[in-house]
Design a protein around this motif. Sequence first.
Motif, PDB file in Angstrom:
ATOM      1  N   TRP A   1       0.840  -1.204   0.000  1.00 57.55           N
ATOM      2  CA  TRP A   1       0.000   0.000   0.000  1.00 57.55           C
ATOM      3  C   TRP A   1       0.879   1.260   0.000  1.00 57.55           C
ATOM      4  O   TRP A   1       0.641   2.202  -0.781  1.00 57.55           O
ATOM      5  CB  TRP A   1      -0.948  -0.012   1.210  1.00 57.55           C
ATOM      6  N   VAL A   2       1.909   1.264   0.851  1.00 56.92           N
ATOM      7  CA  VAL A   2       2.826   2.413   0.907  1.00 56.92           C
ATOM      8  C   VAL A   2       3.505   2.607  -0.454  1.00 56.92           C
ATOM      9  O   VAL A   2       3.613   3.727  -0.955  1.00 56.92           O
ATOM     10  CB  VAL A   2       3.890   2.230   2.028  1.00 56.92           C
ATOM     11  N   LEU A   3       3.906   1.501  -1.069  1.00 59.86           N
ATOM     12  CA  LEU A   3       4.582   1.595  -2.373  1.00 59.86           C
ATOM     13  C   LEU A   3       3.655   2.194  -3.433  1.00 59.86           C
ATOM     14  O   LEU A   3       4.083   3.031  -4.235  1.00 59.86           O
ATOM     15  CB  LEU A   3       5.068   0.206  -2.806  1.00 59.86           C
ATOM     16  N   ARG A   4       2.386   1.775  -3.425  1.00 56.71           N
ATOM     17  CA  ARG A   4       1.428   2.338  -4.396  1.00 56.71           C
ATOM     18  C   ARG A   4       1.256   3.841  -4.188  1.00 56.71           C
ATOM     19  O   ARG A   4       1.224   4.617  -5.137  1.00 56.71           O
ATOM     20  CB  ARG A   4       0.074   1.628  -4.286  1.00 56.71           C
ATOM     21  N   GLU A   5       1.145   4.243  -2.922  1.00 62.63           N
ATOM     22  CA  GLU A   5       1.040   5.671  -2.600  1.00 62.63           C
ATOM     23  C   GLU A   5       2.284   6.419  -3.080  1.00 62.63           C
ATOM     24  O   GLU A   5       2.204   7.494  -3.674  1.00 62.63           O
ATOM     25  CB  GLU A   5       0.907   5.859  -1.079  1.00 62.63           C
ATOM     26  N   ALA A   6       3.440   5.837  -2.795  1.00 66.96           N
ATOM     27  CA  ALA A   6       4.716   6.465  -3.163  1.00 66.96           C
ATOM     28  C   ALA A   6       4.817   6.611  -4.680  1.00 66.96           C
ATOM     29  O   ALA A   6       5.335   7.611  -5.183  1.00 66.96           O
ATOM     30  CB  ALA A   6       5.886   5.645  -2.618  1.00 66.96           C
ATOM     31  N   CYS A   7       4.299   5.634  -5.407  1.00 68.69           N
ATOM     32  CA  CYS A   7       4.336   5.702  -6.874  1.00 68.69           C
ATOM     33  C   CYS A   7       3.454   6.833  -7.391  1.00 68.69           C
ATOM     34  O   CYS A   7       3.796   7.514  -8.363  1.00 68.69           O
ATOM     35  CB  CYS A   7       3.874   4.373  -7.481  1.00 68.69           C
ATOM     36  N   ARG A   8       2.338   7.022  -6.735  1.00 66.44           N
ATOM     37  CA  ARG A   8       1.438   8.113  -7.136  1.00 66.44           C
ATOM     38  C   ARG A   8       2.157   9.452  -6.987  1.00 66.44           C
ATOM     39  O   ARG A   8       2.091  10.321  -7.868  1.00 66.44           O
ATOM     40  CB  ARG A   8       0.181   8.070  -6.255  1.00 66.44           C
ATOM     41  N   VAL A   9       2.869   9.605  -5.883  1.00 67.57           N
ATOM     42  CA  VAL A   9       3.616  10.846  -5.641  1.00 67.57           C
ATOM     43  C   VAL A   9       4.805  10.956  -6.611  1.00 67.57           C
ATOM     44  O   VAL A   9       5.122  12.039  -7.104  1.00 67.57           O
ATOM     45  CB  VAL A   9       4.053  10.892  -4.156  1.00 67.57           C
ATOM     46  N   ALA A  10       5.428   9.815  -6.912  1.00 66.84           N
ATOM     47  CA  ALA A  10       6.550   9.812  -7.859  1.00 66.84           C
ATOM     48  C   ALA A  10       6.090  10.298  -9.237  1.00 66.84           C
ATOM     49  O   ALA A  10       6.811  11.005  -9.938  1.00 66.84           O
ATOM     50  CB  ALA A  10       7.151   8.408  -7.963  1.00 66.84           C
ATOM     51  N   ARG A  11       4.881   9.932  -9.625  1.00 66.71           N
ATOM     52  CA  ARG A  11       4.350  10.385 -10.926  1.00 66.71           C
ATOM     53  C   ARG A  11       4.117  11.881 -10.936  1.00 66.71           C
ATOM     54  O   ARG A  11       4.260  12.553 -11.946  1.00 66.71           O
ATOM     55  CB  ARG A  11       3.025   9.673 -11.221  1.00 66.71           C
TER      56      ARG A  11
ATOM     57  N   GLU B   1       2.690  -1.094 -12.998  1.00 67.34           N
ATOM     58  CA  GLU B   1       1.271  -0.756 -13.168  1.00 67.34           C
ATOM     59  C   GLU B   1       0.982   0.709 -12.841  1.00 67.34           C
ATOM     60  O   GLU B   1       0.023   1.279 -13.345  1.00 67.34           O
ATOM     61  CB  GLU B   1       0.393  -1.688 -12.326  1.00 67.34           C
ATOM     62  N   ALA B   2       1.819   1.286 -11.985  1.00 71.98           N
ATOM     63  CA  ALA B   2       1.631   2.697 -11.641  1.00 71.98           C
ATOM     64  C   ALA B   2       2.214   3.602 -12.730  1.00 71.98           C
ATOM     65  O   ALA B   2       2.046   4.823 -12.677  1.00 71.98           O
ATOM     66  CB  ALA B   2       2.288   2.993 -10.296  1.00 71.98           C
ATOM     67  N   GLY B   3       2.897   3.023 -13.696  1.00 72.54           N
ATOM     68  CA  GLY B   3       3.469   3.811 -14.778  1.00 72.54           C
ATOM     69  C   GLY B   3       4.693   4.604 -14.353  1.00 72.54           C
ATOM     70  O   GLY B   3       4.975   5.682 -14.868  1.00 72.54           O
ATOM     71  N   VAL B   4       5.429   4.058 -13.390  1.00 76.59           N
ATOM     72  CA  VAL B   4       6.621   4.736 -12.885  1.00 76.59           C
ATOM     73  C   VAL B   4       7.849   3.912 -13.278  1.00 76.59           C
ATOM     74  O   VAL B   4       7.803   2.681 -13.275  1.00 76.59           O
ATOM     75  CB  VAL B   4       6.537   4.867 -11.343  1.00 76.59           C
TER      76      VAL B   4
END
Length: 295
Positions: free
Chosen positions: A101-111, A142-145
């Motif tokens: 979950w943290v990784l998905r959140e972090a990916c959103r911010v990375a984008r 999947e997050a496109g990062v």
Amino acid sequence: KADIAMYRAKEGGRDGFRFFGVEMDESIARRRELDADLRIALETGEGLYVAYQPKLSSRGNRIVGLEALVRWTHPRHGPLAPDAFIPVAEESGLIDQLGEWVLREACRVARKWPGLSVAVNVSPVQFRGTDMALRIHKIVYEAGVSPRQIELEVTEGILVEDDEEVRGAIQHLRAAGFRIALDDFGTGYSSLSYLKKFTVDRIKIDKSFVKRLGQEPEAIAIVQAVIALGHAMALSVTAEGVETSEQERLLQTAGCNELQGFLFAPALLEAELAEWLERPFQPRIADGGAKARSA
Ligand code: C2E
Ligand code: MG
Ligand code: MG
Ligand code: MG
């Protein structure tokens, strides 16, 4: 019943049995409660969030990256430090779900900020799952990062275990482009041989050493030696827990590559981060306020 016996064996330490009174029962009950509540929080998303602490280049104090740090406001107990619930999640296995979950959140911010690398802490327990590297890779894909934008922070402990699978997972992740940082460097069984066996990209000097800078004269020698060692092995070196200008100056002089600490900023909420990044000069947030806010 079996559970309690297991806790007893664990908490009793290496040589086995210890008598536990009421306090221990309370602690078991509390752990169970926290675990159940964390499970709900992960399902509903309520009370869980990620805060991001800026990392600065030591030359010029330019922001270079962020560290994602999980936060949880418990419905009844209020804000809890990660140290209060990460071990519980590790024990129950919930850490896999929490970590993802943290990784998905972090990916959103990375984008949102493609110019910044985002570091995520990975628990040693997560490495026990066989397809850990694949799962991490899949989430980021999947997050496109790009994996290049994501750094994974692991502790020395996992290197000591001399586990073929852990080594394989780290190799897979590095080959995919992820950067690997050794967190809390100096607090575990640091040994040159581990550093040689596992190829990592960065070491993060633990804040306990940084704290001693300016307090004990030997601390400078230790920190200088760690930085020299890191550079000799072509690793980048980050210092965490930088709280004073004197520590900053000593670390800069010693050639430390990146600095992170309350002197610059605490872990910030996404909205605060946006504001912080938009300022032409990133002002320093006063120590006192930073401490209160990150608590
Ligand atoms: P860490 O990875 O070593 O993170 C650095 C900790 O130092 C953070 O504490 C951060 O808020 C704190 N810190 C930063 N600058 C300063 C400073 O100048 N002075 C002081 N005294 N402290 C500073 P936090 O957020 O309480 O996290 C504690 C630990 O919990 C982390 O240590 C990490 O091991 C773990 N953790 C946090 N988030 C996660 C997560 O998403 N997954 C996993 N597995 N562990 C996490
Ligand atoms: Mg870390
Ligand atoms: Mg650390
Ligand atoms: Mg730590």
